[in-house]
Each structure stands twice: as structure tokens, then as C-alpha cells.
Design a protein around this motif. Structure first.
Motif, short mmCIF file in Angstrom:
data_model
loop_
_atom_site.label_atom_id
_atom_site.label_comp_id
_atom_site.label_asym_id
_atom_site.label_seq_id
_atom_site.Cartn_x
_atom_site.Cartn_y
_atom_site.Cartn_z
N ALA A 176 7.53 8.63 1.90
CA ALA A 176 6.84 9.89 1.32
C ALA A 176 5.78 9.36 0.86
N HIS A 177 6.04 7.90 0.53
CA HIS A 177 4.92 7.21 -0.28
C HIS A 177 4.11 5.68 0.60
N ALA A 178 4.62 6.11 1.71
CA ALA A 178 4.79 4.67 2.91
C ALA A 178 3.20 4.83 3.15
N GLY A 179 1.71 3.85 2.65
CA GLY A 179 0.82 4.34 3.45
C GLY A 179 -0.13 3.50 3.88
N LYS A 180 0.58 2.57 4.44
CA LYS A 180 0.04 1.31 5.05
C LYS A 180 -0.32 1.85 6.60
N GLN B 131 1.01 -1.28 -0.07
CA GLN B 131 -0.25 -0.15 0.64
C GLN B 131 0.84 1.15 -0.07
N PHE B 132 -0.28 2.20 -0.56
CA PHE B 132 0.98 3.43 -0.65
C PHE B 132 0.27 4.43 -1.22
N ILE B 133 0.45 5.95 -0.48
CA ILE B 133 -0.36 6.71 -0.51
C ILE B 133 -0.09 8.06 -1.44
N ARG B 134 -1.19 8.15 -2.68
CA ARG B 134 -0.62 9.45 -3.65
C ARG B 134 -1.94 10.31 -3.31
N GLN B 135 -1.68 11.91 -3.81
CA GLN B 135 -2.27 12.92 -3.25
C GLN B 135 -3.92 12.32 -2.23
N ASN B 136 -2.83 11.93 -1.44
CA ASN B 136 -4.12 11.68 0.17
C ASN B 136 -4.76 10.11 -0.08
N LYS B 137 -4.76 9.24 -1.48
CA LYS B 137 -5.47 8.16 -1.64
C LYS B 137 -4.45 7.18 -1.73
N ILE B 138 -4.84 5.78 -1.43
CA ILE B 138 -4.80 4.79 -1.37
C ILE B 138 -4.16 4.22 -2.51
N TYR B 139 -3.21 3.14 -2.76
CA TYR B 139 -2.97 2.56 -3.37
C TYR B 139 -2.27 1.17 -3.32
N THR B 140 -2.71 0.77 -4.61
CA THR B 140 -1.29 -1.30 -4.22
C THR B 140 -1.06 -0.80 -5.40
N HIS B 141 -0.06 -1.15 -4.89
CA HIS B 141 1.42 -1.59 -6.46
C HIS B 141 2.38 -3.26 -6.23
N LYS B 142 1.50 -3.09 -7.13
CA LYS B 142 2.31 -5.06 -6.94
C LYS B 142 4.23 -5.30 -7.03
N VAL B 143 4.70 -6.10 -5.55
CA VAL B 143 6.13 -5.73 -5.43
C VAL B 143 6.67 -7.39 -5.64
N SER B 144 7.90 -7.55 -5.68
CA SER B 144 7.64 -9.61 -6.13
C SER B 144 9.63 -9.44 -5.00
N GLY B 145 9.39 -10.88 -5.19
CA GLY B 145 10.45 -11.28 -4.12
C GLY B 145 10.62 -12.81 -4.27
N ASN B 146 11.53 -13.32 -3.17
CA ASN B 146 11.84 -14.23 -3.38
C ASN B 146 11.21 -15.81 -1.35
N PHE B 147 11.10 -14.77 -1.16
CA PHE B 147 11.11 -14.37 0.67
C PHE B 147 9.43 -14.34 1.10
N SER B 148 8.47 -15.13 1.21
CA SER B 148 7.80 -14.40 2.10
C SER B 148 7.01 -14.82 3.74
N SER B 149 6.42 -14.85 4.76
CA SER B 149 5.46 -15.17 5.73
C SER B 149 4.59 -14.79 5.98
N ASP B 150 4.47 -15.71 6.98
CA ASP B 150 2.62 -14.88 8.30
C ASP B 150 3.45 -14.32 9.46
N ASN B 151 5.28 -14.37 9.45
CA ASN B 151 5.51 -13.93 10.84
C ASN B 151 6.60 -12.72 10.40
N ALA B 152 5.98 -11.39 11.18
CA ALA B 152 7.12 -10.14 10.60
C ALA B 152 8.23 -10.41 11.07
N ALA B 153 8.57 -11.21 12.32
CA ALA B 153 9.32 -10.79 13.14
C ALA B 153 10.21 -11.89 11.91
#
Length: 300
Positions: free
Chosen positions: A260-264, A203-225
Motif C-alpha cells: 500500500a506504500h510502494a510508489g515506484k 519511492q513511496f506514496i502517501r495521500q496520492n503523492k510520491i515522496y522518497t525515503h532514504k534507506v540503507s544497506g550493505n549491498f547495491s548493484s546496477d544489475n537488478a537480477a
């Protein structure tokens, strides 16, 4: 300006339809109730209620004032209820479920401190990132993030948690610093699985509105730590709660980018079954949790 307690008294009269009942409810005389309503009308320069021997009828301005003032009455009652029982000994058992992030970072300490303050009380706290059925699984209280959809439950907003995009200095030295959300397309991003939109929908913010941008990577997890550890190891860019990485950001072990762009921003809620009035121990614990978050709000 009219006194708030007179507005509350006014709403009680309309709801109960009787000066006498309201006088009994507030342990005052009927004449005192009448005088306070007359005082309210005088201060506003308006008649609010038509009084007859049989019934009370609202005037047009009285109708408008009632619909506005009853929200004040409800807010005041909620505020009073939230601290009811603080001076009383609390006892019994509370079974609660919290997300692993909140449990590990804030709530473990907050809840154990609460138990120390109330020796007759025990709390069984389960850390679980998966959705739990509050009623079927027999929980008294659940801490949730996001929005509440089940109308059979009550949610009290505790705090809004801001998330940050960050990586290690080593990673940025090797791959460069992204200047825009689109620049993340050429970076290895670390995905957080519990996101309803998907681990790589950021999620990012542009002109006070939230939008999503798809990124990619080689690792994901359900644990933020786990994502934090991967970021610290220089393996990619992570999007994490500020409270989770606050110390590492202060120490320079992680560097925030695209601030300045992070909107989550994720709402944190205390959720309990719908009842007219929850047990005092539940009310007291919720208030204690809220205060614990407020004490470290700079990190959120």
C-alpha cells in the motif's frame, strides 16, 4: 454525433486551405468534400467555414472545433502509421539498445519472434543499462525507462512498470516484517544503482503523492537480477520490477511487503530519431514490442 472521418476531413481543409486539394488527397470529388462539410455543419447546427471564391475563413465556432479536432486527426494518423506495413514484407537491419532487465525478461523473446515473422529482417540488440547516444552511436531504436529530455528524439510510451518491495521468508523470519516505510530503517536494504536519485532513495506514496525515503544497506548493484539473487539468499530487502520477481512471488520464494506504500512506477518508452515518419520496420517492431508487454501486463 458527427462522424470522426468528417472531423478529420474538416481539419485537412483548414490545413490545406482548399476543398480541391483535400478532394485530391482523399481521392474523392470536390462536391463530395463540400457535401460532407455541409453535413457536419448541419449536424452541429453551426456554420464552421466562410466560403468565398478566393479563400476559406473559419467562423468562431469553426476555430474552436479546428483546434480540438486536429488532435483527433493526429491521433488517427499515428494509429494508421503504427500498423502500416504489417501486410508487407519487411527487410533490412535494425540496431537497438535496451536495458538489461527488459532485454532479459521480455524483449529477447519478443524481438526474436519478430525476426521469425519477417525472414528478410535482422535485429542487432544490445543490452546496456547506461545511457546511449541514439544518434552518435548509430542506433535505430532504443528502449528507455523514465522521461525523455532530448527534444530531437521521438518517444512512444509502451507501458508503466510497477515495482515491489520484497524479501525471502527466511529474511523476514529472522528480522521481522516492516509495517511502514520508516520501519525499513532497521533493515538491510539492497540498493539499485541506476536510480537517478541514488540507490537507497526509495519511492513511496502517501495521500496520492510520491515522496522518497532514504534507506540503507550493505549491498547495491546496477544489475537488478543480482539484487534478486541477494534477496532470494535472505540477505536483505529489495525494491524490484514486478516482472522480474513475479514467479518467485507466486511460488512464495519472495514475499511482498508495504504494497500500500510502494510508489515506484517506471515508464517504458520506445525512442527513435526525429523524422517525419520512421521506417516501416521500426514502426512494426515498436508495435510488436508494445503488444508483447500488453500480453503479460498482469505481471507489471
Amino acid at each position: 454525433m458527427p462522424a470522426i472521418d468528417d472531423l478529420v476531413l474538416f481539419t485537412q481543409i483548414i490545413e490545406h486551405g482548399s476543398f480541391s486539394k483535400v478532394a485530391e488527397l482523399n481521392n474523392i470529388t470536390k462536391s463530395v468534400v463540400s457535401k460532407r462539410i455541409s453535413k457536419l455543419e448541419t449536424s452541429l447546427g453551426l456554420q464552421l467555414i466562410y466560403r468565398t471564391t478566393r479563400k476559406l475563413t473559419l467562423t468562431e465556432p469553426g476555430e474552436v472545433l479546428y483546434h480540438r479536432a486536429k488532435s483527433i486527426s493526429n491521433i488517427a494518423q499515428t494509429a494508421f502509421d503504427s500498423v502500416t506495413g504489417y501486410s508487407e514484407a519487411l527487410s533490412g537491419k535494425i540496431r537497438m539498445s535496451v536495458p538489461s532487465i527488459s532485454g532479459e525478461l521480455v524483449l529477447a523473446n519478443a524481438v526474436s519472434t519478430f525476426c521469425q515473422k519477417h525472414p528478410g529482417l535482422t535485429v542487432d540488440m544490445s543490452l546496456n543499462n547506461h545511457f546511449v547516444d541514439l544518434v552518435a552511436d548509430n542506433y535505430d531504436l532504443v528502449i528507455r525507462t523514465g522521461y525523455l529530455e532530448d527534444s530531437s528524439l521521438i518517444a512512444r510510451h509502451i507501458f508503466n512498470s510497477r515495482w515491489v518491495i520484497c524479501a525471502s521468508p527466511t529474511y523476514f523470519e529472522q528480522h521481522g516484517i516492516p509495517e511502514t516505510p520508516k520501519a525499513l530503517n532497521s533493515h538491510n536494504c539492497l540498493g539499485y544503482n541506476p536510480q537517478s536519485s541514488g540507490p537507497f532513495e526509495w519511492q513511496f506514496i502517501r495521500q496520492n503523492k510520491i515522496y522518497t525515503h532514504k534507506v540503507s544497506g550493505n549491498f547495491s548493484s546496477d544489475n537488478a537480477a543480482a539484487l534478486k539473487k541477494a534477496a532470494l539468499a535472505g540477505n536483505g530487502i529489495a525494491y524490484l520490477p514486478t516482472c522480474l520477481v513475479y514467479d518467485e512471488l507466486q511460488q512464495g520464494k519472495l514475499i511482498e511487503v508495504l504494497a500500500a506504500h510502494a510508489g515506484k512506477v517506471v515508464g517504458i518508452y520506445a525512442v527513435y530519431p526525429y523524422t517525419r515518419k520512421p521506417a516501416k520496420r521500426i514502426q512494426a517492431l515498436i508495435e510488436h514490442i508494445r503488444e508483447s508487454y500488453m500480453e503479460i501486463k498482469e505481471q507489471f
